[in-house]
Scaffold this motif. Structure first.
Motif, mmCIF file in Angstrom:
data_model
loop_
_atom_site.group_PDB
_atom_site.id
_atom_site.type_symbol
_atom_site.label_atom_id
_atom_site.label_comp_id
_atom_site.label_asym_id
_atom_site.label_seq_id
_atom_site.Cartn_x
_atom_site.Cartn_y
_atom_site.Cartn_z
ATOM 1 N N VAL A 144 -0.140 1.836 2.226
ATOM 2 C CA VAL A 144 0.659 1.990 3.451
ATOM 3 C C VAL A 144 0.276 0.908 4.458
ATOM 4 C CG1 VAL A 144 1.042 3.482 5.456
ATOM 5 C CG2 VAL A 144 1.096 4.458 3.149
ATOM 6 N N ASP A 145 -1.031 0.714 4.662
ATOM 7 C CA ASP A 145 -1.494 -0.295 5.619
ATOM 8 C C ASP A 145 -1.057 -1.697 5.203
ATOM 9 O OD1 ASP A 145 -2.641 1.366 7.434
ATOM 10 O OD2 ASP A 145 -4.691 1.149 6.680
ATOM 11 N N THR A 146 -1.180 -1.980 3.906
ATOM 12 C CA THR A 146 -0.831 -3.315 3.404
ATOM 13 C C THR A 146 0.661 -3.581 3.589
ATOM 14 O OG1 THR A 146 -2.625 -3.203 1.792
ATOM 15 C CG2 THR A 146 -0.873 -4.797 1.345
ATOM 16 N N LEU A 147 1.490 -2.607 3.231
ATOM 17 C CA LEU A 147 2.941 -2.791 3.342
ATOM 18 C C LEU A 147 3.356 -2.901 4.808
ATOM 19 C CD1 LEU A 147 4.099 -0.236 0.608
ATOM 20 C CD2 LEU A 147 3.925 -2.723 0.408
ATOM 21 N N ALA A 148 2.796 -2.032 5.651
ATOM 22 C CA ALA A 148 3.151 -2.048 7.076
ATOM 23 C C ALA A 148 2.748 -3.380 7.717
ATOM 24 C CB ALA A 148 2.480 -0.877 7.792
ATOM 25 N N THR A 149 1.554 -3.863 7.396
ATOM 26 C CA THR A 149 1.090 -5.138 7.953
ATOM 27 C C THR A 149 1.983 -6.281 7.482
ATOM 28 O OG1 THR A 149 -1.173 -4.321 7.985
ATOM 29 C CG2 THR A 149 -0.898 -6.707 8.066
ATOM 30 N N THR A 150 2.359 -6.255 6.205
ATOM 31 C CA THR A 150 3.196 -7.332 5.654
ATOM 32 C C THR A 150 4.567 -7.358 6.328
ATOM 33 O OG1 THR A 150 2.051 -7.144 3.540
ATOM 34 C CG2 THR A 150 4.177 -8.276 3.508
ATOM 35 N N ILE A 151 5.125 -6.176 6.576
ATOM 36 C CA ILE A 151 6.461 -6.091 7.184
ATOM 37 C C ILE A 151 6.384 -6.274 8.700
ATOM 38 C CG2 ILE A 151 8.475 -4.574 7.498
ATOM 39 C CD1 ILE A 151 7.642 -3.212 4.825
ATOM 40 N N GLY A 152 5.237 -5.908 9.279
ATOM 41 C CA GLY A 152 5.082 -6.009 10.727
ATOM 42 C C GLY A 152 5.578 -4.785 11.463
ATOM 43 N N VAL A 153 5.365 -3.605 10.854
ATOM 44 C CA VAL A 153 5.743 -2.341 11.493
ATOM 45 C C VAL A 153 4.511 -1.428 11.530
ATOM 46 C CG1 VAL A 153 8.171 -2.447 10.787
ATOM 47 C CG2 VAL A 153 6.507 -1.299 9.296
ATOM 48 N N PRO A 154 4.519 -0.403 12.393
ATOM 49 C CA PRO A 154 3.408 0.554 12.401
ATOM 50 C C PRO A 154 3.370 1.337 11.069
ATOM 51 C CG PRO A 154 4.746 0.769 14.394
ATOM 52 C CD PRO A 154 5.503 -0.114 13.455
ATOM 53 N N PRO A 155 2.165 1.718 10.623
ATOM 54 C CA PRO A 155 2.028 2.450 9.354
ATOM 55 C C PRO A 155 2.864 3.737 9.303
ATOM 56 C CG PRO A 155 -0.119 1.783 10.166
ATOM 57 C CD PRO A 155 0.872 1.420 11.233
ATOM 58 N N ALA A 156 3.139 4.338 10.457
ATOM 59 C CA ALA A 156 3.910 5.584 10.482
ATOM 60 C C ALA A 156 5.334 5.393 9.977
ATOM 61 C CB ALA A 156 3.934 6.158 11.891
ATOM 62 N N GLN A 157 5.786 4.138 9.859
ATOM 63 C CA GLN A 157 7.140 3.878 9.377
ATOM 64 C C GLN A 157 7.206 3.708 7.857
ATOM 65 O OE1 GLN A 157 7.893 1.416 13.382
ATOM 66 N NE2 GLN A 157 9.374 0.903 11.783
ATOM 67 N N ILE A 158 6.027 3.773 7.224
ATOM 68 C CA ILE A 158 5.968 3.571 5.768
ATOM 69 C C ILE A 158 5.382 4.816 5.106
ATOM 70 C CG2 ILE A 158 5.036 2.149 3.890
ATOM 71 C CD1 ILE A 158 6.831 0.534 5.701
ATOM 72 N N SER A 159 6.077 5.315 4.094
ATOM 73 C CA SER A 159 5.574 6.432 3.307
ATOM 74 C C SER A 159 5.457 6.002 1.844
ATOM 75 C CB SER A 159 6.546 7.614 3.436
ATOM 76 O OG SER A 159 6.370 8.513 2.358
ATOM 77 N N VAL A 160 4.295 6.277 1.251
ATOM 78 C CA VAL A 160 4.108 6.022 -0.182
ATOM 79 C C VAL A 160 3.650 7.329 -0.822
ATOM 80 C CG1 VAL A 160 2.870 4.722 -1.953
ATOM 81 C CG2 VAL A 160 3.468 3.599 0.215
ATOM 82 N N LYS A 161 4.335 7.719 -1.882
ATOM 83 C CA LYS A 161 3.982 8.930 -2.612
ATOM 84 C C LYS A 161 3.821 8.577 -4.087
ATOM 85 C CE LYS A 161 7.729 11.344 -1.584
ATOM 86 N NZ LYS A 161 8.629 10.242 -1.187
ATOM 87 N N ALA A 162 3.107 9.414 -4.811
ATOM 88 C CA ALA A 162 2.953 9.187 -6.246
ATOM 89 C C ALA A 162 3.214 10.494 -6.972
ATOM 90 C CB ALA A 162 1.555 8.678 -6.563
ATOM 91 N N THR A 163 3.822 10.369 -8.144
ATOM 92 C CA THR A 163 4.062 11.549 -8.965
ATOM 93 C C THR A 163 3.897 11.194 -10.442
ATOM 94 O OG1 THR A 163 5.613 13.357 -9.410
ATOM 95 C CG2 THR A 163 6.565 11.178 -9.196
ATOM 96 N N THR A 164 3.631 12.188 -11.257
ATOM 97 C CA THR A 164 3.654 12.003 -12.704
ATOM 98 C C THR A 164 4.979 12.586 -13.198
ATOM 99 O OG1 THR A 164 2.733 14.140 -13.297
ATOM 100 C CG2 THR A 164 1.154 12.408 -12.747
ATOM 101 N N THR A 165 5.221 12.488 -14.500
ATOM 102 C CA THR A 165 6.428 13.113 -15.056
ATOM 103 C C THR A 165 6.047 14.218 -16.030
ATOM 104 O OG1 THR A 165 6.533 11.482 -16.814
ATOM 105 C CG2 THR A 165 7.819 11.019 -14.830
ATOM 106 N N ASP A 166 4.824 14.750 -15.852
ATOM 107 C CA ASP A 166 4.377 15.840 -16.721
ATOM 108 C C ASP A 166 4.419 15.431 -18.193
ATOM 109 O OD1 ASP A 166 3.297 18.327 -17.028
ATOM 110 O OD2 ASP A 166 5.220 19.376 -17.093
#
Ligand code: MG
Length: 166
Positions: free
Chosen positions: A113-135
């Motif tokens: 989240v921090d890396t993407l937000a810094t790269t785009i130039g927005v606050p981290p609160a504007q970026i959400s990253v989630k992870a899931t498996t497919t069972d």
């Protein structure tokens, strides 16, 4: 306001670093591709390009171009952010879902989240990253590869943030 959607998938192979959301993650295999094959960043870039109807990542960074061999996908994200800024659009928020059976990604998500937000130039609160498996189902479940989905909202911004200026 405009909305964009992106999807990407890459094969897992031995002998490559695993890079997700711009973060190197310890793993026995990495994603195969022309660049660093960061599925999360590729899906996000396609969502952002889609939001302003500017085609897809392959159009802007063709895999036939040797300049992009092995490059960090954050270079693509920086460029896509600039393309949006050139159209006077800014990212309102983005939501990314990474589909991977292993390794466990939750310890790395805050850094993504921090890396993407810094790269785009927005606050981290504007970026959400989630992870899931497919069972265990399909190619992500059998650990043959990983996929990522992203949606984003962009808004017309009257003034371009200084971090986007060339
Ligand atoms: Mg890709």
């Amino acid at each position: 306001m405009r909305i964009g959607f992106g999807y990407d998938a890459h094969r897992l192979v031995p002998g490559r670093p695993l890079v997700l959301g711009g973060v190197i993650i310890p793993h026995d295999r990495g994603l195969d591709g022309h660049s660093d094959a960061d599925v999360a960043v590729h899906a996000l870039c396609d969502a952002m390009l889609g939001a302003v109807a500017l085609g897809d990542l392959g159009r802007h960074f063709p895999s036939s171009d040797e300049r992009w061999r092995g490059v960090s996908s954050l270079v693509f994200l920086r460029h896509v952010t600039q393309l949006l800024a050139d159209c006077l659009y800014g990212l309102a928020n983005a939501d990314i879902t990474i589909v991977a059976q292993q390794p466990r990604l939750s310890p790395y998500i805050p850094r993504m989240v921090d890396t993407l937000a810094t790269t785009i130039g927005v606050p981290p609160a504007q970026i959400s990253v989630k992870a899931t498996t497919t069972d265990g189902l399909g190619f992500p479940g059998q650990a043959a590869g990983m996929a990522a989905y992203a949606v984003c909202l962009v808004h017309r911004s009257p003034s371009t943030p200084s971090s986007w200026q060339k």
